[in-house]
Write a protein that holds these residues in place. Sequence first.
Motif, mmCIF file in Angstrom:
data_model
loop_
_atom_site.group_PDB
_atom_site.id
_atom_site.type_symbol
_atom_site.label_atom_id
_atom_site.label_comp_id
_atom_site.label_asym_id
_atom_site.label_seq_id
_atom_site.Cartn_x
_atom_site.Cartn_y
_atom_site.Cartn_z
ATOM 1 N N HIS A 85 79.859 -43.213 -24.113
ATOM 2 C CA HIS A 85 80.281 -43.515 -25.483
ATOM 3 C C HIS A 85 79.097 -43.555 -26.449
ATOM 4 N N SER A 86 77.957 -44.016 -25.984
ATOM 5 C CA SER A 86 76.768 -44.039 -26.837
ATOM 6 C C SER A 86 76.321 -42.618 -27.185
ATOM 7 N N ILE A 87 76.303 -41.735 -26.206
ATOM 8 C CA ILE A 87 75.880 -40.357 -26.461
ATOM 9 C C ILE A 87 76.913 -39.626 -27.317
ATOM 10 N N ILE A 88 78.203 -39.801 -27.014
ATOM 11 C CA ILE A 88 79.251 -39.149 -27.810
ATOM 12 C C ILE A 88 79.183 -39.631 -29.256
ATOM 13 N N GLY A 119 83.012 -41.167 -34.361
ATOM 14 C CA GLY A 119 81.738 -41.595 -33.793
ATOM 15 C C GLY A 119 81.579 -43.102 -33.805
ATOM 16 N N CYS A 120 82.053 -43.751 -34.876
ATOM 17 C CA CYS A 120 81.997 -45.224 -34.950
ATOM 18 C C CYS A 120 82.846 -45.851 -33.849
ATOM 19 N N PHE A 121 84.037 -45.302 -33.626
ATOM 20 C CA PHE A 121 84.890 -45.835 -32.551
ATOM 21 C C PHE A 121 84.170 -45.747 -31.210
ATOM 22 N N GLY A 126 80.896 -48.287 -26.870
ATOM 23 C CA GLY A 126 79.624 -48.407 -26.152
ATOM 24 C C GLY A 126 79.091 -49.830 -26.215
ATOM 25 N N LEU A 127 79.146 -50.426 -27.408
ATOM 26 C CA LEU A 127 78.731 -51.834 -27.554
ATOM 27 C C LEU A 127 79.654 -52.771 -26.779
ATOM 28 N N GLY A 128 80.929 -52.437 -26.739
ATOM 29 C CA GLY A 128 81.884 -53.247 -25.975
ATOM 30 C C GLY A 128 81.546 -53.279 -24.498
ATOM 31 N N PHE A 129 81.139 -52.129 -23.962
ATOM 32 C CA PHE A 129 80.760 -52.099 -22.551
ATOM 33 C C PHE A 129 79.463 -52.869 -22.307
ATOM 34 N N VAL A 130 78.535 -52.822 -23.260
ATOM 35 C CA VAL A 130 77.315 -53.632 -23.139
ATOM 36 C C VAL A 130 77.680 -55.118 -23.154
#
Length: 147
Positions: A85-88, A119-121, A126-130
Motif C-alpha cells: 500500500h505504501s508503494i502503490i 493514492g491517499c486511500f 499503509g499507515l493502518g497496517f503500521v
Amino acid sequence: MSQPGRSPLSTVFLLHIALEAPLAVQGIWFPTSLPFLQLNNTTIVVLKMYATLVLSVCIIALLCFPLPEFLPGKRALAIGLCVYHSIISTVLFQAPRFIPYSFGPFFEAYKVTPEIVWGCFHGFLGLGFVAWWQSTVAFTQMMKRAE
C-alpha cells in the motif's frame, strides 16, 4: 468486543479487501469497463493478471483476519500489505492522469484528482497496517515469553 489476543485494529485487513476487491472483480471479468485511459490488448492482459493477484491477496486477508495477532503468517501478510500500500500510494501520487474523470474545477484547482484520492486511500491503509503492527507487538512478546 474483541477476543483475547485480537486487536480491533485487525479491521485493517477488511479495509484492504474493501479497497481492492472492486478493482479485482471488475478487472478480472470486465476490464474494459474500468475507467482507465488507453487500454489495449497488452494492458488488458496485464490488468487481468494484476486483478487475479489482488483477488488472491484479498482472500488471504479474509482468511488471516480472524487469526490471533501473534501468528507469524498474519504478521508477514501485514508487513507485506504495508509495503504494497505504501508503494502503490507513491505510484498513484506520481502517476500521470489516467482516470478520465474529475471532481470538478474547484478540486482540480487544488490538484485533487481521482488518482491522488486513490493514492491517499492506499497511504491510509499503509499507515493502518503500521498501526496494527505496532499495537500488536505486545501480543507477540507475551506469546514469546509464554513459550
